[in-house]
Design a protein around this motif. Structure first.
Motif, short mmCIF file in Angstrom:
data_model
loop_
_atom_site.label_atom_id
_atom_site.label_comp_id
_atom_site.label_asym_id
_atom_site.label_seq_id
_atom_site.Cartn_x
_atom_site.Cartn_y
_atom_site.Cartn_z
N MET A 173 0.85 -1.20 0.00
CA MET A 173 0.00 0.00 0.00
C MET A 173 0.88 1.24 0.00
O MET A 173 1.88 1.33 0.72
N VAL A 174 0.53 2.23 -0.83
CA VAL A 174 1.28 3.48 -0.88
C VAL A 174 1.05 4.27 0.39
O VAL A 174 -0.08 4.42 0.86
N ALA A 211 5.73 16.20 -9.26
CA ALA A 211 5.59 15.41 -8.04
C ALA A 211 5.90 13.95 -8.38
O ALA A 211 5.64 13.50 -9.50
N VAL A 212 6.47 13.24 -7.43
CA VAL A 212 6.83 11.83 -7.65
C VAL A 212 6.30 10.99 -6.50
O VAL A 212 6.60 11.27 -5.33
N LEU A 213 5.51 9.97 -6.84
CA LEU A 213 4.94 9.06 -5.85
C LEU A 213 5.46 7.65 -6.10
O LEU A 213 5.30 7.11 -7.20
N ARG A 214 6.10 7.05 -5.08
CA ARG A 214 6.59 5.68 -5.22
C ARG A 214 5.40 4.71 -5.26
O ARG A 214 4.54 4.72 -4.39
N LEU A 215 5.36 3.88 -6.31
CA LEU A 215 4.32 2.87 -6.44
C LEU A 215 4.76 1.55 -5.83
O LEU A 215 3.98 0.84 -5.21
N ASP A 216 6.03 1.21 -6.04
CA ASP A 216 6.64 0.03 -5.43
C ASP A 216 8.15 0.24 -5.51
O ASP A 216 8.61 1.35 -5.80
N SER A 260 5.50 7.14 -9.95
CA SER A 260 4.68 7.93 -10.86
C SER A 260 5.12 9.38 -10.81
O SER A 260 5.26 9.97 -9.74
N CYS A 261 5.37 9.97 -12.00
CA CYS A 261 5.73 11.39 -12.12
C CYS A 261 4.54 12.16 -12.64
O CYS A 261 4.00 11.83 -13.71
N SER A 262 4.12 13.19 -11.92
CA SER A 262 2.96 13.99 -12.34
C SER A 262 3.32 15.47 -12.29
O SER A 262 3.29 16.08 -11.22
N SER A 272 12.08 5.26 -12.20
CA SER A 272 12.62 4.42 -11.14
C SER A 272 12.82 5.26 -9.89
O SER A 272 13.44 6.34 -9.97
N PRO A 273 12.33 4.84 -8.74
CA PRO A 273 12.50 5.65 -7.52
C PRO A 273 13.96 5.91 -7.17
O PRO A 273 14.27 6.92 -6.52
N ASP A 274 14.85 5.03 -7.60
CA ASP A 274 16.26 5.17 -7.25
C ASP A 274 17.07 5.91 -8.32
O ASP A 274 18.27 6.08 -8.16
N ARG A 275 16.39 6.36 -9.39
CA ARG A 275 17.13 7.01 -10.48
C ARG A 275 16.44 8.30 -10.91
O ARG A 275 16.38 8.62 -12.10
N LEU A 276 15.94 9.05 -9.96
CA LEU A 276 15.26 10.29 -10.26
C LEU A 276 16.26 11.42 -10.45
O LEU A 276 17.33 11.45 -9.82
#
Length: 326
Positions: A1-2, A28-33, A38-40, A133-137
């Motif tokens: 769950m986010v 904005a960036v939301l980690r999905l997993d 997700s980049c918005s 990728s959350p680790d490559r922003l």
């Protein structure tokens, strides 16, 4: 769950919200997993004096750019239009939408619908969602002293567009500006990812120096820019000298007066262009491995202009200051 964490709405990153409104970044960036985020970006809307299809193409490329500026790839978009249906034919709107769809298709981004309101002034833009990728922003707060600054498009779109509105831009100058504004930042973003860049932004309405200033403020740094190394669009220098300077550019100049120091040897028109309000500009990248990045950008067919370097904050310890040399 986010997990969004407590009290993050409209505020700073927390929990799985990796980049929030308080960070002032390109999206904005939301980690999905563990592997996807997700980049918005904020909604992008443009009005234009260009022909309708080009207007759509430029607006779409501009909207998609914020996702590339975060190291992501756009996957989904909604059209957002305001249109004076009683005074402008819907066939013109159809051409605008066709232009936007063509650029989105090139990006591999699905346009899945949209919203239209009646408005006396026509506007068109896109709301875009991307994946990264959350680790490559890429973020604007990761530049460090010693990094080299690399720019991936020429500047001057604001001046050319202003001159075009007044019938003063040559066909060649306008064509070069449109070609630049409709070029996606996808190749530049992919090159930066391949070279482990972590600090980036795209150059839009706040100008090259304005967006650099934002990056420096967020990173706690200063910078030196070599004005002669910044690529200019064909005709931009002459049109600037002739006075085709937009109100947005003048606002940028007023704001940056405190933050940018120009050598007397920098021509006045060049100084103006460095503060020119851009549409769909290139990526501004800060890298500790400039040779590798320049080579990778060239291999992918992107411009790779080394324009300066990140330094420490000024002697007062205040970040965000830019020294512009010839």
């Amino acid at each position: 769950m986010v997990s969004l964490g407590p009290g993050v709405f409209g505020g700073a990153a927390a929990g799985d919200l990796l980049v929030g409104a308080a960070e002032g970044d390109d999206a904005a960036v939301l980690r999905l997993d563990d592997e996807r985020a997700s980049c918005s970006p904020p909604t992008s809307s443009r009005r234009s004096s260009m022909i309708p299809v080009d207007w759509g193409r430029i607006a779409a490329a501009n909207a998609l750019s914020d996702v590339y500026a975060m190291g992501g790839r756009p996957i989904l978009a909604l059209n957002l239009t305001a249109w004076p249906g009683q005074t402008l034919p819907l066939s013109i709107l159809a051409d605008v939408l066709r232009g936007g769809a063509a650029v989105a298709a090139t990006a591999g981004c699905l346009v899945v619908g949209g919203h239209t309101i009646d408005d006396p002034e026509p506007k068109y833009g896109m709301a875009v969602v991307g994946l990264a990728s959350p680790d490559r922003l890429f973020t604007i707060d990761a530049a460090r002293p010693g990094d080299t600054l690399v720019l991936t498009k020429a500047i001057g779109t604001g001046v050319v567009a202003t001159a075009h509105k007044r019938g003063a831009a040559s066909d060649a100058a306008l064509a070069a500006a449109v070609a630049s504004m409709t070029t996606l930042n996808a190749a530049a973003s992919e090159a930066a990812l391949a070279c482990d860049v972590v600090a980036a932004t795209d150059v839009t309405g706040f100008s090259l120096l304005g967006h650099l200033h934002r990056m420096l403020r967020a990173s706690g740094c200063g910078a030196v820019v070599e004005a002669g190394s910044v690529p200019l669009l064909p005709g931009a220098l002459e049109l600037t000298s002739a006075g085709y300077v937009s109100g947005g550019t003048r606002n940028n100049m007023a704001y940056l007066e405190r933050w940018a120091t120009f050598s007397p040897e920098v021509p006045e028109s060049v100084a103006v262009l460095l503060q020119d309000a851009q549409t769909s500009g290139g990526l501004l990248l800060a890298t500790s491995a400039p040779d590798a990045l320049v080579a990778e950008l060239g291999r992918r067919g992107a411009i790779a202009a080394v324009i300066g370097a990140v330094t420490g904050a000024d002697t007062a310890g205040e970040p965000g200051h830019i020294e512009v040399r010839p």
